[in-house]
Scaffold this active site. Structure first.
Site, mmCIF file in Angstrom:
data_model
loop_
_atom_site.group_PDB
_atom_site.id
_atom_site.type_symbol
_atom_site.label_atom_id
_atom_site.label_comp_id
_atom_site.label_asym_id
_atom_site.label_seq_id
_atom_site.Cartn_x
_atom_site.Cartn_y
_atom_site.Cartn_z
ATOM 1 N N ASN A 1 59.199 -2.790 4.912
ATOM 2 C CA ASN A 1 59.695 -3.944 4.304
ATOM 3 C C ASN A 1 58.580 -5.056 3.543
ATOM 4 O O ASN A 1 57.831 -5.154 4.222
ATOM 5 C CB ASN A 1 60.705 -4.747 4.925
ATOM 6 C CG ASN A 1 61.890 -3.938 5.493
ATOM 7 O OD1 ASN A 1 62.119 -3.107 4.569
ATOM 8 N ND2 ASN A 1 62.293 -4.023 6.787
ATOM 9 N N HIS A 2 59.108 -5.340 2.233
ATOM 10 C CA HIS A 2 58.264 -6.504 1.701
ATOM 11 C C HIS A 2 58.957 -7.552 1.306
ATOM 12 O O HIS A 2 60.480 -7.718 1.623
ATOM 13 C CB HIS A 2 57.748 -5.988 0.355
ATOM 14 C CG HIS A 2 56.970 -4.857 0.281
ATOM 15 N ND1 HIS A 2 56.044 -4.771 -0.852
ATOM 16 C CD2 HIS A 2 56.454 -3.972 1.108
ATOM 17 C CE1 HIS A 2 55.191 -3.643 -0.422
ATOM 18 N NE2 HIS A 2 55.397 -3.052 0.677
ATOM 19 N N ARG A 3 58.668 -8.937 1.180
ATOM 20 C CA ARG A 3 59.240 -9.885 0.877
ATOM 21 C C ARG A 3 60.217 -9.735 -0.181
ATOM 22 O O ARG A 3 59.580 -9.184 -1.374
ATOM 23 C CB ARG A 3 58.343 -11.262 0.698
ATOM 24 C CG ARG A 3 57.741 -11.915 1.848
ATOM 25 C CD ARG A 3 56.903 -13.226 1.506
ATOM 26 N NE ARG A 3 55.691 -12.694 0.977
ATOM 27 C CZ ARG A 3 54.613 -13.163 1.260
ATOM 28 N NH1 ARG A 3 54.309 -14.242 1.677
ATOM 29 N NH2 ARG A 3 53.377 -12.709 0.613
ATOM 30 N N THR B 1 57.080 -8.951 -4.830
ATOM 31 C CA THR B 1 57.279 -8.248 -3.656
ATOM 32 C C THR B 1 55.958 -7.768 -3.449
ATOM 33 O O THR B 1 55.516 -7.117 -2.191
ATOM 34 C CB THR B 1 58.170 -7.074 -3.792
ATOM 35 O OG1 THR B 1 57.650 -6.387 -4.775
ATOM 36 C CG2 THR B 1 59.791 -7.760 -4.321
#
Length: 211
Positions: free
Chosen positions: A83-85, A91
């Site tokens: 997962n990324h921001r 991102t």
């Protein structure tokens, strides 16, 4: 002994099928938990951990697989470390590139976290399926080849597609409820061997006799 079935502590339940391996007896990562008799198919002999990507200790999420699951070749479990921001302008993961960009390292609370990935008992996952973080697949479910599973799948349902959607129930509600009550996967090897004819049948009257 033939009346007990294969030894659940072996790596290969059938020496003539070397690509079939019991997961529980191979994995070394304590955050991958597999029940007895669950197997994966890999003609290349790669460790099961290679199927579980972005699985980082500092995140702490687990992959939990029940008993008697059949996992075909090419299946990938993507864990929360992928997962990324998503709430920031970009991102892009600057921090993993180093050279001063590590100052942009996010807090874990900034990253989407979906929890453990849980595969029930007696689940069949077809070839080249991708399972995203935090998904729960219920007992007795079937995931069609090449599907991408993005959300929970109920027990004894068939799902397929990208993203995966429910295609049908395997049985009517009465039989599904009976099977969930039966929990045959918790039986002794001797009891399973004695009732293989019924377990391999969809005859509701026969199954009722097992309760």
């Amino acid at each position: 002994m033939l009346d007990r079935g294969p030894n659940p502590h072996d790596i290969h339940p059938n020496p003539e099928l070397k690509q079939i391996r019991y997961i529980k007896n191979i994995v070394t990562n304590p955050r991958i938990i597999a029940g007895e008799y669950s197997y994966y198919d890999d003609t290349n002999g790669a460790p099961f951990e290679e199927r579980v990507t972005h699985h980082y200790d500092f995140i702490g999420d687990r992959l939990i697989i029940g008993k008697f699951c059949a996992i075909a070749s090419g299946v990938e479990f993507i864990m929360n470390g992928a997962n990324h921001r998503m709430g920031s302008v970009t991102t892009y993961p600057f921090n993993i590139m180093g050279h001063g960009w590590e100052k942009a390292t996010p807090q874990l609370s900034d990253l989407p976290y979906k929890g453990d990935t849980v595969i029930g008992n007696d689940v069949w996952i077809g070839q080249n399926v991708t399972i995203l973080p935090g998904v729960t697949i219920g007992d007795g479910a079937i995931i069609a080849a090449n599907a991408t599973v993005t959300k929970d799948i109920p027990p004894y349902h068939i799902a397929g597609g990208n993203p995966a959607r429910l295609l049908k129930q395997r049985f009517d509600d009465e039989l599904i409820n009976l099977l969930l009550e039966l929990k045959w996967w918790d039986w002794s090897p001797e009891k399973i061997s004695a009732h293989l004819d019924i377990l391999c049948s969809s005859d509701l009257d026969k199954i009722r006799t097992l309760l």
